[in-house]
Design a protein around this motif. Structure first.
Motif, PDB file in Angstrom:
ATOM      1  N   ALA A 218       0.890  -1.093  -0.187  1.00  0.00           N
ATOM      2  CA  ALA A 218       0.098   0.034   0.193  1.00  0.00           C
ATOM      3  C   ALA A 218       0.911   1.345  -0.106  1.00  0.00           C
ATOM      4  O   ALA A 218       0.644   2.151  -0.792  1.00  0.00           O
ATOM      5  CB  ALA A 218      -0.999   0.057   1.289  1.00  0.00           C
ATOM      6  N   ALA A 219       1.880   1.220   0.923  1.00  0.00           N
ATOM      7  CA  ALA A 219       3.064   2.423   1.017  1.00  0.00           C
ATOM      8  C   ALA A 219       3.539   2.606  -0.512  1.00  0.00           C
ATOM      9  O   ALA A 219       3.490   3.883  -0.786  1.00  0.00           O
ATOM     10  CB  ALA A 219       3.929   2.234   2.067  1.00  0.00           C
ATOM     11  N   ARG A 220       3.725   1.676  -0.929  1.00  0.00           N
ATOM     12  CA  ARG A 220       4.232   2.012  -2.496  1.00  0.00           C
ATOM     13  C   ARG A 220       3.427   2.593  -3.622  1.00  0.00           C
ATOM     14  O   ARG A 220       3.721   3.131  -4.512  1.00  0.00           O
ATOM     15  CB  ARG A 220       4.972   0.603  -3.297  1.00  0.00           C
ATOM     16  N   ARG A 221       2.109   2.454  -3.229  1.00  0.00           N
ATOM     17  CA  ARG A 221       0.949   3.062  -4.036  1.00  0.00           C
ATOM     18  C   ARG A 221       0.380   4.377  -3.413  1.00  0.00           C
ATOM     19  O   ARG A 221      -0.642   4.819  -3.794  1.00  0.00           O
ATOM     20  CB  ARG A 221      -0.035   2.151  -4.157  1.00  0.00           C
ATOM     21  N   GLY A 222       1.120   4.882  -2.411  1.00  0.00           N
ATOM     22  CA  GLY A 222       0.594   6.276  -1.819  1.00  0.00           C
ATOM     23  C   GLY A 222      -0.596   5.800  -0.469  1.00  0.00           C
ATOM     24  O   GLY A 222      -1.389   6.833  -0.382  1.00  0.00           O
ATOM     25  N   LEU A 223      -0.621   4.765  -0.168  1.00  0.00           N
ATOM     26  CA  LEU A 223      -1.736   4.572   0.511  1.00  0.00           C
ATOM     27  C   LEU A 223      -1.361   4.008   2.024  1.00  0.00           C
ATOM     28  O   LEU A 223      -0.125   3.499   2.291  1.00  0.00           O
ATOM     29  CB  LEU A 223      -2.704   3.560  -0.057  1.00  0.00           C
TER      30      LEU A 223
END
Length: 344
Positions: A218-223
């Protein structure tokens, strides 16, 4: 994909998330009132749940994710394309997490349908949390705000604020029930014979690993993956499998990462792209647990939630959301697809 938000000028003051393709936005508007609310596939034995219709067909389960939207153990609305988003998002995650734990997914014959291997279900939901938040009766923040510092076998320090990040991810299980879930500690789970110690060690460890992997992706996708629930079962060969949706906007809470710190510092709610958006609106406009009749969800709320669901799907999978035909009968197409899959 990036997303920003602007406050609607309507009387409902619903925050509008930007970043949705024009054609998707138009399809959402056209689909209000035309959602998939009921199904009858004329197969097996049907059970109708809050969101899903499940058909038992031999050693398989045909699970239809409808557009029904539930929260607070009640049906609140129907959201365009919600079922498709949930089903395909879960299938995407299941394909990415088999190195952690096996799952029961066999096939996705239709955007709203998953065919699953039938399993014996463990009667607990394994809830994993990374933040101090929530608005339901079982949420961590609800209990912490009421003065509780011991919750589901975990101890929390004084001085935490709503939406604070926890020092480490924690497991806060609940029992599975038809009408509502009840928080329970791991010790109580084992003592009551709901799950053996050996099985609990396995599924709780798998849940924490799934969640850590989900947070990383998720962090890799801005979440920010804030919290989620998992359900596990055992197949006829004795293998423990993940059996229910994983990391969907219904089973999980997601926030936009780039605005979290600023909004949290300012005492504002994070920008969420999950059904917490809906829960907060009902909390502000009624008592969803006690009021016999609830207000009807305004169109702006319904369409905005649909937009957030689609946005989340595209951010997670990196794929464009495929708009279903608005001319065909979706249930008839679903029925044909499922029957073809079962015959093969």
């Amino acid at each position: 994909m990036t997303a920003s938000a602007a406050t609607s000028e309507s009387s409902t003051a619903i925050e509008r998330t930007e970043g949705i393709r024009t054609e998707v936005d138009a399809a959402i508007q056209q689909s209000v009132g035309r959602c998939i609310q009921e199904t009858d596939l004329s197969i097996g034995e049907r059970t109708v749940g809050k969101v899903r219709d499940t058909y038992v067909v031999g050693d398989k389960l045909v699970i239809v994710t409808t557009d029904r939207q539930s929260a607070f153990d009640r049906l609140l609305a129907s959201i365009p394309f919600k079922g498709q988003v949930l089903n395909l998002t879960s299938a995407w995650w299941m394909g990415k997490t088999q190195h952690i734990v096996q799952n029961a997914l066999l096939e996705v014959p239709h955007p709203n349908v998953s065919i699953m291997q039938r399993c014996s279900v463990f009667p607990v939901e394994v809830v994993v949390r990374g933040f101090m938040t929530g608005s339901t009766e079982t949420s961590l923040w609800t209990h912490y705000k009421a003065g509780e510092r011991e919750y589901c076998g975990n101890t929390f320090p004084d001085g935490l604020r709503k939406n604070d990040r926890l020092k480490e991810n924690v497991v806060t299980p609940t029992t599975k029930a038809a009408d509502h879930d009840v928080p329970i500690s791991p010790e109580e789970i084992v003592a009551q014979g709901l799950v053996s110690q050996e099985d609990w060690n396995l599924i709780s460890s798998a849940a924490l690993e799934l969640f850590a992997y989900g947070q990383q992706e998720a962090a890799r996708r801005g979440l920010l993956l804030v919290d989620t629930k998992y359900e596990f079962g055992r197949d006829s060969q004795g293998t423990i499998r993940l059996i229910d949706e994983i990391h969907t906007p219904d089973s999980s809470r997601y926030w936009l990462a780039d605005t979290y710190e600023q909004r949290h510092t300012a005492g504002q709610e994070p920008q969420n792209v999950d059904k917490e958006f809906l829960r907060l609106w009902f909390r502000q406009n009624c008592d969803p647990y006690k009021d016999e009749t609830l207000p009807e969800a305004p169109v702006e709320l319904v369409t905005e939630l649909a937009r957030r669901y689609v946005l989340l799907y595209e951010m997670i999978t990196g794929e464009d959301f495929r708009i279903p035909s608005l001319e065909e009968d979706p249930v008839a197409r679903m029925k044909a697809s499922v029957q073809k899959a079962l015959q093969s």
